[in-house]
Motif scaffolding. Sequence first.
Motif, short mmCIF file in Angstrom:
data_model
loop_
_atom_site.label_atom_id
_atom_site.label_comp_id
_atom_site.label_asym_id
_atom_site.label_seq_id
_atom_site.Cartn_x
_atom_site.Cartn_y
_atom_site.Cartn_z
N ILE A 75 -3.95 5.35 -18.62
CA ILE A 75 -4.56 3.99 -18.42
C ILE A 75 -6.13 4.12 -17.79
O ILE A 75 -6.94 3.43 -18.44
CB ILE A 75 -3.92 3.08 -17.02
CG1 ILE A 75 -2.54 2.92 -17.76
CG2 ILE A 75 -4.62 1.96 -16.96
CD1 ILE A 75 -1.46 2.35 -16.67
N VAL A 76 -6.56 5.17 -17.25
CA VAL A 76 -7.82 5.42 -17.13
C VAL A 76 -7.98 6.82 -17.02
O VAL A 76 -7.08 7.74 -16.76
CB VAL A 76 -8.20 4.66 -15.57
CG1 VAL A 76 -7.40 5.48 -14.29
CG2 VAL A 76 -9.66 4.87 -15.33
N ALA A 77 -9.25 7.38 -17.33
CA ALA A 77 -9.48 8.75 -17.54
C ALA A 77 -10.19 9.18 -16.17
O ALA A 77 -11.01 8.37 -15.61
CB ALA A 77 -10.34 9.04 -18.50
N ARG A 133 0.88 -1.25 -0.04
CA ARG A 133 0.02 -0.01 0.15
C ARG A 133 0.65 1.19 0.11
O ARG A 133 1.62 1.59 0.94
CB ARG A 133 -0.91 0.06 1.24
CG ARG A 133 -2.10 1.15 1.22
CD ARG A 133 -2.94 1.01 2.27
NE ARG A 133 -3.75 2.44 2.39
CZ ARG A 133 -5.01 2.42 1.60
NH1 ARG A 133 -5.10 1.52 0.68
NH2 ARG A 133 -5.54 3.54 1.83
N PRO A 134 0.69 2.20 -0.92
CA PRO A 134 1.54 3.53 -0.94
C PRO A 134 1.36 4.49 0.13
O PRO A 134 -0.06 4.24 0.56
CB PRO A 134 1.30 4.04 -2.25
CG PRO A 134 -0.11 3.58 -2.51
CD PRO A 134 -0.47 2.10 -2.10
N VAL A 145 -2.50 6.83 -7.56
CA VAL A 145 -3.36 6.74 -8.64
C VAL A 145 -3.16 7.71 -9.69
O VAL A 145 -3.19 7.39 -10.80
CB VAL A 145 -5.00 6.83 -8.20
CG1 VAL A 145 -5.86 7.05 -9.17
CG2 VAL A 145 -5.15 5.70 -7.22
N ARG A 146 -2.81 8.96 -9.48
CA ARG A 146 -2.59 10.27 -10.24
C ARG A 146 -1.47 9.66 -11.34
O ARG A 146 -1.49 9.69 -12.42
CB ARG A 146 -2.45 11.14 -9.64
CG ARG A 146 -2.36 12.43 -10.54
CD ARG A 146 -1.90 13.85 -9.76
NE ARG A 146 -0.85 13.66 -8.93
CZ ARG A 146 -0.74 13.59 -7.68
NH1 ARG A 146 -1.99 13.58 -7.16
NH2 ARG A 146 0.09 13.73 -6.99
N GLU A 147 -0.29 9.18 -10.63
CA GLU A 147 0.94 8.82 -11.21
C GLU A 147 1.01 7.46 -12.13
O GLU A 147 1.56 7.52 -13.24
CB GLU A 147 2.29 9.01 -10.17
CG GLU A 147 2.25 10.26 -9.70
CD GLU A 147 3.27 10.12 -8.13
OE1 GLU A 147 3.82 9.07 -8.08
OE2 GLU A 147 3.51 11.33 -7.66
N ARG A 148 0.31 6.46 -11.46
CA ARG A 148 0.23 5.27 -12.19
C ARG A 148 -0.52 5.11 -13.12
O ARG A 148 -0.59 4.21 -14.05
CB ARG A 148 0.24 4.20 -11.05
CG ARG A 148 1.34 4.27 -10.15
CD ARG A 148 2.72 3.83 -10.80
NE ARG A 148 3.95 3.67 -10.03
CZ ARG A 148 4.32 2.51 -9.30
NH1 ARG A 148 3.85 1.43 -9.72
NH2 ARG A 148 5.40 2.80 -8.37
#
Length: 368
Positions: free
Chosen positions: A127-129, A110-111, A118-121
């Motif tokens: 990968i997702v909008a 867990r980060p 989520v923003r960076e990856r």
Amino acid sequence: MATREALWNYRDEFGDAFGRTYFRRFGPGVASSIGLGTYLGDPIPAVDDASREAIDLALRSGVNHVDTAVNYRCGRAERVVGEAVRNSPIDRDAVVVATKGGFLPFDGERPDDPAAYVRERFIEPEIVAPDDLANGAHAIAPDYLEWSLDRSLNRLGLDTVDCYYVHNPETQLVTRSREAVYDQLETAFEALERRRTAGDIGAYGVATWHAFRVAEDDERYLSLAEVLARAEAAGEAVGPDDDHGFGAIQLPFNVAMADAFTRRNQRSPGDDSEPVSTLELAHEAGLSVVTSASIGQGDLAVEGAIPADIDATLAGETPAQRALNFARSAPGVTSSLVGTSDLDHVRENVAAGTFDPLGASAFDAVFE
């Protein structure tokens, strides 16, 4: 991929050790009505090792249904499932492997800052909008689900998963209308139909928590009939024939959460008759039903947790076995999941299958 011949051969090898109806129709053949879940546990190497041993023991003992998800234990659960299945003396095509996509997964731990992760990856690499996200960590857009499926296949180290679930689609109801979620599911199913045609998945379905258990006017409710109609439309759109690969649903079911049997909240499309339960409609539609939380994530595995009048009707030497056999006894249930990384608990859970489940009339009588 699991095959009819291998699944039936597994049943022939282990079936005599269990009670009646222990093996039930699932996918191309049959599978154990006790399945192994992999949701719980810290994302640490010690749990990896224990889970790997537990899965290996279960496969060698008569449990050939293993369930996981891309996000379970920060992605570690899929890796462990894949290792255990690949290294097992049981042939891969005799095992039903199911996984899920919907929640954005972490990568091993867990980060410190999940939102930044989520923003960076996911968002910055497109990968997702952002508009596809619900609760900041859930998406069922087709491009994301295809990415997630590829991620799962890679982590599992398998060419195919036998059942791929869209995970908790009702999460999207937080940010969009019910009709919009059905539209999302239809486009997701079209993508999964293409992956089924390509041989990456054997079948697909939806794994839910609230959607099929709550009342029709609940904001978390989804209609199983409408979800099925969207799968039928996806099958017709993708071809090559009018068939579709929607084959299973997963939902919580246990003695304390029996809504899928007791609540009449589902209606057939265009049908003016009285509503029926989710289990009844799923059975009418020919779907496999897999129960999660079958022993209440351990809460029902202690003496006194099951009401005494119900407990007295159930077969099993321990509360956990009786709780598991309650879930397996519900009409229309194909397999009940129970998770553990403790080898003694694996043996206890497997032994639950040596007892006969309640018959339909006896199960009905529990609720009279």
